[in-house]
Design an enzyme around this catalytic site. Structure first.
Site, PDB file in Angstrom:
ATOM      1  CB  CYS A  41      -0.928  -0.018   1.212  1.00 46.40           C
ATOM      2  SG  CYS A  41      -1.897   1.477   1.365  1.00 46.40           S
ATOM      3  CB  CYS A  46      -3.207   2.537  -1.623  1.00 41.71           C
ATOM      4  SG  CYS A  46      -3.517   0.830  -1.212  1.00 41.71           S
ATOM      5  CE  LYS A  49      -4.695   4.107  -6.156  1.00 40.14           C
ATOM      6  NZ  LYS A  49      -5.263   2.811  -5.969  1.00 40.14           N
ATOM      7  CE1 TYR A 175     -10.753  -2.069  -6.160  1.00 37.56           C
ATOM      8  CE2 TYR A 175     -11.072  -4.358  -6.749  1.00 37.56           C
ATOM      9  CZ  TYR A 175     -11.388  -3.271  -5.962  1.00 37.56           C
ATOM     10  OH  TYR A 175     -12.332  -3.389  -4.982  1.00 37.56           O
ATOM     11  N   GLY A 259      -3.830  -9.685 -11.912  1.00 42.44           N
ATOM     12  CA  GLY A 259      -4.090 -10.275 -10.601  1.00 42.44           C
ATOM     13  C   GLY A 259      -2.818 -10.393  -9.773  1.00 42.44           C
ATOM     14  CG  ASP A 300      -3.542  -8.202  -0.240  1.00 42.54           C
ATOM     15  OD1 ASP A 300      -4.556  -7.875   0.411  1.00 42.54           O
ATOM     16  OD2 ASP A 300      -3.042  -7.489  -1.122  1.00 42.54           O
ATOM     17  CG  HIS A 433     -28.951  22.359  -4.487  1.00 40.28           C
ATOM     18  ND1 HIS A 433     -29.116  21.474  -5.532  1.00 40.28           N
ATOM     19  CD2 HIS A 433     -29.125  23.603  -4.997  1.00 40.28           C
ATOM     20  CE1 HIS A 433     -29.406  22.154  -6.630  1.00 40.28           C
ATOM     21  NE2 HIS A 433     -29.422  23.441  -6.321  1.00 40.28           N
TER      22      HIS A 433
HETATM   23  P1  NDP Z   1      -8.025  -8.174 -10.255  1.00 43.14           P
HETATM   24  O1  NDP Z   1      -8.249  -9.503  -9.661  1.00 43.14           O
HETATM   25  O2  NDP Z   1      -8.874  -7.028  -9.872  1.00 43.14           O
HETATM   26  O3  NDP Z   1      -8.121  -8.306 -11.846  1.00 43.14           O
HETATM   27  C1  NDP Z   1      -7.300  -9.190 -12.551  1.00 43.14           C
HETATM   28  C2  NDP Z   1      -7.638  -9.040 -14.023  1.00 43.14           C
HETATM   29  O4  NDP Z   1      -6.695  -9.779 -14.785  1.00 43.14           O
HETATM   30  C3  NDP Z   1      -9.013  -9.570 -14.368  1.00 43.14           C
HETATM   31  O5  NDP Z   1      -9.560  -8.735 -15.359  1.00 43.14           O
HETATM   32  C4  NDP Z   1      -8.716 -10.961 -14.936  1.00 43.14           C
HETATM   33  O6  NDP Z   1      -9.633 -11.360 -15.904  1.00 43.14           O
HETATM   34  C5  NDP Z   1      -7.391 -10.690 -15.612  1.00 43.14           C
HETATM   35  N1  NDP Z   1      -6.575 -11.881 -15.768  1.00 43.14           N
HETATM   36  C6  NDP Z   1      -6.258 -12.811 -14.840  1.00 43.14           C
HETATM   37  N2  NDP Z   1      -5.460 -13.749 -15.361  1.00 43.14           N
HETATM   38  C7  NDP Z   1      -5.267 -13.412 -16.657  1.00 43.14           C
HETATM   39  C8  NDP Z   1      -4.543 -13.999 -17.730  1.00 43.14           C
HETATM   40  N3  NDP Z   1      -3.872 -15.132 -17.569  1.00 43.14           N
HETATM   41  N4  NDP Z   1      -4.563 -13.381 -18.928  1.00 43.14           N
HETATM   42  C9  NDP Z   1      -5.265 -12.238 -19.107  1.00 43.14           C
HETATM   43  N5  NDP Z   1      -5.980 -11.618 -18.126  1.00 43.14           N
HETATM   44  C10 NDP Z   1      -5.970 -12.225 -16.928  1.00 43.14           C
HETATM   45  O7  NDP Z   1      -6.483  -7.922 -10.046  1.00 43.14           O
HETATM   46  P2  NDP Z   1      -5.609  -6.607 -10.067  1.00 43.14           P
HETATM   47  O8  NDP Z   1      -4.254  -7.101 -10.399  1.00 43.14           O
HETATM   48  O9  NDP Z   1      -6.205  -5.546 -10.932  1.00 43.14           O
HETATM   49  O10 NDP Z   1      -5.687  -6.127  -8.562  1.00 43.14           O
HETATM   50  C11 NDP Z   1      -5.369  -7.031  -7.503  1.00 43.14           C
HETATM   51  C12 NDP Z   1      -6.135  -6.701  -6.262  1.00 43.14           C
HETATM   52  O11 NDP Z   1      -5.579  -5.557  -5.668  1.00 43.14           O
HETATM   53  C13 NDP Z   1      -7.600  -6.357  -6.495  1.00 43.14           C
HETATM   54  O12 NDP Z   1      -8.412  -7.498  -6.461  1.00 43.14           O
HETATM   55  C14 NDP Z   1      -7.909  -5.432  -5.353  1.00 43.14           C
HETATM   56  O13 NDP Z   1      -8.381  -6.202  -4.289  1.00 43.14           O
HETATM   57  C15 NDP Z   1      -6.573  -4.814  -5.004  1.00 43.14           C
HETATM   58  N6  NDP Z   1      -6.535  -3.416  -5.458  1.00 43.14           N
HETATM   59  C16 NDP Z   1      -7.371  -2.503  -4.890  1.00 43.14           C
HETATM   60  C17 NDP Z   1      -7.343  -1.192  -5.311  1.00 43.14           C
HETATM   61  C18 NDP Z   1      -8.273  -0.199  -4.699  1.00 43.14           C
HETATM   62  O14 NDP Z   1      -8.837  -0.473  -3.635  1.00 43.14           O
HETATM   63  N7  NDP Z   1      -8.500   0.949  -5.334  1.00 43.14           N
HETATM   64  C19 NDP Z   1      -6.428  -0.732  -6.348  1.00 43.14           C
HETATM   65  C20 NDP Z   1      -5.616  -1.773  -6.884  1.00 43.14           C
HETATM   66  C21 NDP Z   1      -5.677  -3.055  -6.438  1.00 43.14           C
HETATM   67  P3  NDP Z   1     -11.006 -12.132 -15.520  1.00 43.14           P
HETATM   68  O15 NDP Z   1     -11.925 -11.095 -14.963  1.00 43.14           O
HETATM   69  O16 NDP Z   1     -11.443 -12.678 -16.823  1.00 43.14           O
HETATM   70  O17 NDP Z   1     -10.616 -13.180 -14.524  1.00 43.14           O
END
Ligand code: NDP
Length: 449
Positions: A41, A46, A49, A175, A259, A300, A433
């Site tokens: 974070c 966070c 970012k 995200y 992810g 996490d 408002h």
């Molecule tokens: P997410 O789990 O949000 O999204 C992962 C994305 O990658 C999905 O769209 C998924 O597709 C895709 N994906 C997964 N595997 C593959 C692959 N092999 N090829 C292509 N696409 C793939 O992960 P992030 O990395 O974006 O973020 C991780 C976590 O961090 C989040 O879940 C959140 O909890 C946390 N976070 C929170 C934030 C906030 O609070 N503002 C900001 C940033 C992160 P599909 O949907 O098809 O599975």
């Protein structure tokens, strides 16, 4: 050999909160962190970012300022100034974390820890024992295997880029991809998104995902859904991204935001019998206990709800139970979350689809409008607000928004949902408002297709 009531492995948001709150309740606490305190974070997530997001938003604000009478000429971005300024602020925050732990007499070991048995850890050159051990080691970016994987970057890398790229492919529809697409687009980088699913933001309300996609396209971000990266090749003029079912193109940088995976390697968990689930996350019960009696895990590394405030709250619940004589469990319902994209998204409670699965009569209230901030001018952006209501009990089940300040606005509505507010309570509340937020208390007519 030093002995502790609690030893925490990992100095991120969850680990530090847990160490601090346990020490405040009188426990003797040690903590191991091999890198800078603050974890993802503070150091790679966070916090940096959000600073980049502010820089990015400034470009849109400058554009909007012209329609409010300002002359804005020759505005240019100095990436190095921004990058180095952010890093300096992070070092200040690392110092604050150090100070917090020192204040509560938590001894910090600047080393990785490894289990020797369920109560003994090797931490650098020292061995320590503890009655309870908390694992709060977080997660790391996951990149799938494909030819050319070594050429791509992940979210950890973007904050230290030598130069601002001219173009970037961003892979993933969650995200992180959502936020960095907006951030770098705002900073002037030409963005192409590659998303494997037919839609963005799986798990979020479908209307929000569609609205956000349309707004990002309007702003000039190219989005290719339902396609995968086949390979990435390094060429003299950049990185060639070859996708299934779309033209190959050259980019300065390719960011994978596909992810994250829990950080469990090197802890020696298998040897002492700490069970992992199929995704490699540590399995815990509702009191954060692992399959081994005196070993716990939060944040996490347990891959439940990977959000900083959730990890912090899990740490505090653990402390209250073990050192405060309380009997608490963590409540995961109605946890609000925001995506700091442009426009930002804020959400709390059930999506429309989740509500329809669980309730017989779901009533939807929805409005789409041009925010007043942009009414005079050049930024063509629409706000979406949506309420999901149980028609039988009148309880508001979900509050969702895409639009300026969505993250700020939703925090207060999360309190309302936690308190069990009904649609009648919303209707009885007087609006502020003129604001966007007042729409949440002035929507009277249910939405019909
Ligand atoms: P997410 O789990 O949000 O999204 C992962 C994305 O990658 C999905 O769209 C998924 O597709 C895709 N994906 C997964 N595997 C593959 C692959 N092999 N090829 C292509 N696409 C793939 O992960 P992030 O990395 O974006 O973020 C991780 C976590 O961090 C989040 O879940 C959140 O909890 C946390 N976070 C929170 C934030 C906030 O609070 N503002 C900001 C940033 C992160 P599909 O949907 O098809 O599975």
């Amino acid at each position: 050999m030093a002995h502790y009531d609690l030893f925490v492995i990992g100095g991120g948001s969850g680990g530090v909160a847990c160490a601090r709150s346990s020490a405040a309740l009188g426990a003797k606490v040690g903590l191991a962190e091999g890198e800078r305190l603050g974890g993802t974070c503070v150091n790679r997530g966070c916090v940096p970012k959000k600073f980049l997001m502010y820089a990015s938003l400034a470009a849109e604000d400058l554009c909007n300022a012209v329609s409010l009478g300002w002359t804005c000429r020759d505005a240019t971005l100095d990436w190095a100034e921004l990058r180095d300024g952010v890093q300096a602020e992070l070092r200040r925050l690392n110092g604050i974390y150090d100070g917090l732990l020192e204040k509560f007499n938590v001894r910090v070991y600047q080393d990785a820890a490894r289990f020797l048995d369920a109560r003994t850890l090797q931490v650098g050159n020292e061995q320590i024992t503890a009655d309870r051990i908390m694992i709060a080691t977080g997660g790391s970016p996951f990149v799938p295997d494909f030819p050319g994987k070594e050429h791509v970057i992940v979210s950890d890398d973007v904050f230290l880029l030598e130069e601002l790229p001219r173009s970037m492919a961003i892979v993933g529809g969650g995200y992180i991809a959502q936020e960095f697409a907006s951030i770098f687009h705002g900073l002037g980088v030409k963005i192409t998104r590659v998303v494997r699913s037919a839609r963005l933001l799986r798990g979020f309300d479908a209307d929000l995902a569609e609205h956000l996609l349309a707004e990002q396209v309007k702003k000039g971000i190219t989005i290719r859904c339902a396609t995968n990266v086949d390979r990435v090749e390094k060429k003299a003029d950049g990185l060639r991204v070859i996708c299934e079912e779309c033209d190959s193109r050259i980019f300065d940088q390719v960011l994978f935001a596909t992810g994250r995976k829990p950080n469990t390697a090197g802890l020696g968990l298998a040897e002492i019998g700490v069970a992992l689930n199929d995704a490699g996350a540590i399995e815990v019960d509702e009191r954060m206990q692992t399959s081994v009696d005196n070993i716990y895990a939060i944040g996490d590394v347990t891959d439940r709800m990977n959000l900083t405030p959730v990890a912090i709250n899990e740490g505090r619940v653990f402390s209250a139970n073990h050192f405060g004589g309380e009997e608490r469990t963590m409540d995961y319902s109605n946890i609000p979350t925001a995506i700091f994209s442009q426009p930002p998204l804020g959400t709390v409670g059930l999506t429309e689809a989740q509500a329809r699965e669980r309730f017989d009569r779901v009533v939807i209230f929805k409005t789409v409008f041009r925010p007043m901030k942009y009414a005079l001018g050049r930024v063509d952006e629409k706000t979406l607000m949506k309420l999901v209501v149980d028609g039988d009990s009148d309880r508001v089940l979900g509050v969702h928004m895409v639009g300026p300040d969505a993250g700020e606005i939703l925090q207060g509505f999360a309190v309302a949902l936690k308190a069990g507010a009904t649609k009648t309570d919303f209707d009885r509340t007087v609006g502020i408002h003129p604001s966007s937020a007042e729409e949440f208390v002035t929507m009277r007519e249910p939405f019909t297709e």
